[in-house]
Motif scaffolding. Structure first.
Motif, PDB file in Angstrom:
ATOM      1  N   ALA A   1      -9.910  -9.109   1.781  1.00  0.00           N
ATOM      2  CA  ALA A   1     -10.509  -9.075   0.440  1.00  0.00           C
ATOM      3  C   ALA A   1      -9.498  -8.563  -0.580  1.00  0.00           C
ATOM      4  CB  ALA A   1     -11.762  -8.199   0.450  1.00  0.00           C
ATOM      5  N   ALA A   2      -8.738  -7.533  -0.181  1.00  0.00           N
ATOM      6  CA  ALA A   2      -7.756  -6.951  -1.093  1.00  0.00           C
ATOM      7  C   ALA A   2      -6.641  -7.945  -1.404  1.00  0.00           C
ATOM      8  CB  ALA A   2      -7.174  -5.675  -0.474  1.00  0.00           C
TER       9      ALA A   2
ATOM     10  N   ASP B   1      -8.629   0.530  -2.377  1.00  0.00           N
ATOM     11  CA  ASP B   1     -10.035   0.386  -1.997  1.00  0.00           C
ATOM     12  C   ASP B   1     -10.473   1.663  -1.269  1.00  0.00           C
ATOM     13  OD1 ASP B   1     -12.506  -0.294  -1.063  1.00  0.00           O
ATOM     14  OD2 ASP B   1     -11.884  -2.178  -0.111  1.00  0.00           O
TER      15      ASP B   1
ATOM     16  N   VAL C   1      -4.629  -2.689  -0.629  1.00  0.00           N
ATOM     17  CA  VAL C   1      -5.868  -2.202  -0.007  1.00  0.00           C
ATOM     18  C   VAL C   1      -6.008  -0.683  -0.108  1.00  0.00           C
ATOM     19  CG1 VAL C   1      -4.966  -1.995   2.370  1.00  0.00           C
ATOM     20  CG2 VAL C   1      -7.394  -2.533   1.988  1.00  0.00           C
TER      21      VAL C   1
ATOM     22  N   SER D   1      -9.795  -4.522   9.475  1.00  0.00           N
ATOM     23  CA  SER D   1     -10.847  -4.408   8.471  1.00  0.00           C
ATOM     24  C   SER D   1     -10.904  -5.653   7.613  1.00  0.00           C
ATOM     25  CB  SER D   1     -10.552  -3.182   7.596  1.00  0.00           C
ATOM     26  OG  SER D   1     -11.167  -3.298   6.335  1.00  0.00           O
ATOM     27  N   GLU D   2     -12.116  -6.084   7.310  1.00  0.00           N
ATOM     28  CA  GLU D   2     -12.269  -7.259   6.442  1.00  0.00           C
ATOM     29  C   GLU D   2     -11.816  -6.946   5.016  1.00  0.00           C
ATOM     30  OE1 GLU D   2     -17.088  -6.764   6.121  1.00  0.00           O
ATOM     31  OE2 GLU D   2     -16.082  -7.212   8.009  1.00  0.00           O
ATOM     32  N   ASN D   3     -11.727  -5.655   4.699  1.00  0.00           N
ATOM     33  CA  ASN D   3     -11.305  -5.275   3.348  1.00  0.00           C
ATOM     34  C   ASN D   3      -9.846  -5.637   3.064  1.00  0.00           C
ATOM     35  OD1 ASN D   3     -13.250  -3.008   4.523  1.00  0.00           O
ATOM     36  ND2 ASN D   3     -13.731  -3.387   2.372  1.00  0.00           N
ATOM     37  N   VAL D   4      -9.047  -5.757   4.148  1.00  0.00           N
ATOM     38  CA  VAL D   4      -7.632  -6.101   3.946  1.00  0.00           C
ATOM     39  C   VAL D   4      -7.518  -7.512   3.380  1.00  0.00           C
ATOM     40  CG1 VAL D   4      -5.403  -6.465   5.097  1.00  0.00           C
ATOM     41  CG2 VAL D   4      -6.824  -4.516   5.735  1.00  0.00           C
TER      42      VAL D   4
ATOM     43  N   SER E   1       0.818  -1.209   0.000  1.00  0.00           N
ATOM     44  CA  SER E   1       0.000   0.000   0.000  1.00  0.00           C
ATOM     45  C   SER E   1       0.854   1.263   0.000  1.00  0.00           C
ATOM     46  CB  SER E   1      -0.957   0.002   1.192  1.00  0.00           C
ATOM     47  OG  SER E   1      -2.067  -0.826   0.897  1.00  0.00           O
TER      48      SER E   1
ATOM     49  N   GLY F   1      -8.122   1.357   3.658  1.00  0.00           N
ATOM     50  CA  GLY F   1      -7.556   1.993   2.469  1.00  0.00           C
ATOM     51  C   GLY F   1      -7.362   3.488   2.667  1.00  0.00           C
TER      52      GLY F   1
ATOM     53  N   ASN G   1     -13.237   2.847  -0.615  1.00  0.00           N
ATOM     54  CA  ASN G   1     -14.408   2.772   0.259  1.00  0.00           C
ATOM     55  C   ASN G   1     -14.083   2.200   1.633  1.00  0.00           C
ATOM     56  OD1 ASN G   1     -16.151   3.747  -1.755  1.00  0.00           O
ATOM     57  ND2 ASN G   1     -16.216   1.700  -2.687  1.00  0.00           N
ATOM     58  N   SER G   2     -12.915   1.583   1.753  1.00  0.00           N
ATOM     59  CA  SER G   2     -12.611   0.960   3.041  1.00  0.00           C
ATOM     60  C   SER G   2     -11.868   1.931   3.946  1.00  0.00           C
ATOM     61  CB  SER G   2     -11.765  -0.294   2.826  1.00  0.00           C
ATOM     62  OG  SER G   2     -10.436   0.063   2.503  1.00  0.00           O
TER      63      SER G   2
END
Lengths: 271, 89
Positions: free
Chosen positions: A220-221, A231, A228, A215-218, A23, A237, A233-234
């Motif tokens: 997912a990324a 992203d 991330v 974050s669950e987005n990590v 990142s 991010g 929206n996260s």
């Protein structure tokens, strides 16, 4: 011309070094800098997966150090940003495959090629790979989780950065140290189950450069091979974007330190 | 304890415990940082010797290396118990 060298390190494994390296490098590229990100974890290559370029690795860092490939051949151009390059770690060689002279040569060559920043993704531990990743650094991002073993290890790393690096040995002025708190869970901090930002800052005697919320987005990324930071929206991010801006000298207030308030619909329908 | 107390009971604030433990261990590790590797071993062996004569704990022995211009000083202090009794010998 020389590139600014940033090591991403932590001592303890699994705290988010590679996620942060990916990142940070991407964020610097978005800011218009020419960036190379190098995986120093010889034998356990992973940065390529997080950057989403694992199927394009032909030559790696060790090949370049040993003169088996040129730097140009080994640098993998990012598919999203043309000023961002990845240098993968070798999967097959042993840990002694890297030498201080070899690493120095590669870093110098990157400077000559006009790179503004080189991000060095350190392996866990304090062995040779971690030592080489930090040795030539101008900046260090020390990744820490709000958890006892990680905090203790990062203090150890801060000590090594102050003594076992080229800058320290030459007396060239200290490495700029940035503490990055990751996997932060404001809800658990609020009920006293987790060390707070302030606690960690007090224990280590250094202020954070950023706080990345858990974050669950990590996941997912990393599943998708997209850093991330892309992203938007996260929270994670956005927190990485803030962190990169701060490392580049911008002043930004910390965000996402409070428990997110649930909206009306979430309160009614759950979620 | 009434049912209300039970419902209101909060989880133990373990973060405070973590902070206190870290504060102590980090301070201790910083004080020995950069010191020669043999110091802990030296400390233990000295303890064994001293124990032959007086009862002391490991905590009572303090070893420090001070660097001055050009030379190093090994500092050793042993806190003897109030009524140090010599062991028969």
């Amino acid at each position: 011309m020389t590139a600014e060298i940033i090591v991403v390190t932590s001592g303890k494994g699994g705290v988010g070094k590679t996620t942060t390296s990916a990142s940070l490098a991407t964020g610097l590229a978005i800011a218009g800098k020419k960036v190379a990100v190098i995986d120093f974890d010889v034998g356990l290559r992973n940065l390529d997966l997080i950057m989403g370029c694992e199927r394009r690795v032909v030559y790696d860092f060790v090949n370049v150090v040993h003169g088996e490939a040129t730097l140009k051949q080994a640098l993998i151009k990012d598919k999203r940003y043309e000023n961002l390059y990845v240098l993968a770690a070798s999967q097959t060689r042993d840990k002694d495959a890297l030498t201080q002279e070899g690493v120095e040569k590669v870093l110098e060559e990157l400077g000559k090629e006009g790179f503004d920043f080189v991000v060095c993704d350190s392996p866990a531990g304090i062995e040779k790979g971690a030592h080489l990743a930090m040795y030539f650094a101008d900046h260090a991002v020390v990744v820490v989780n709000p958890e006892v073993s990680s905090v203790r290890d990062s203090d150890r790393i801060l000590g090594l950065l102050a003594s076992k690096t080229r800058r320290a040995e030459r007396g060239d002025g200290a490495i700029k140290q940035h503490l990055l708190l990751t996997r932060y869970n404001p809800a658990r901090v609020a009920v006293g189950e987790m060390l707070s930002v302030k606690d960690v800052e007090e224990i280590l005697g250094i202020n954070v450069v950023g706080v990345i919320p858990e974050s669950e987005n990590v996941l997912a990324a990393s599943n998708a091979g997209v850093p991330v930071i892309l992203d938007d929206n996260s929270f994670a991010g956005q927190a990485y974007s803030d962190t990169v801006a701060r490392i580049l000298g911008e002043e930004r207030a910390l965000r996402f330190l409070e428990v997110p308030k649930k909206g009306f619909f979430q309160r009614v329908f759950g979620g | 304890m009434g049912i209300l107390d039970f419902l209101k009971r909060k989880p133990e604030p373990t973060a405070a415990v973590a902070k206190e433990r870290l504060r102590i261990i980090v301070a201790q590790e910083r004080s020995t940082r950069g010191a020669p590797d043999y110091l802990p071993l030296l400390r233990n062996e000295l303890l064994e010797v001293i124990k032959k004569y007086v009862h002391v704990d490991l905590e009572a022995i303090n070893i420090n290396v001070e660097r001055d211009s050009g030379h190093e000083i090994l500092e050793l202090s042993v806190a003897l118990p109030d009524h140090a009794e010599a062991k028969p010998g």
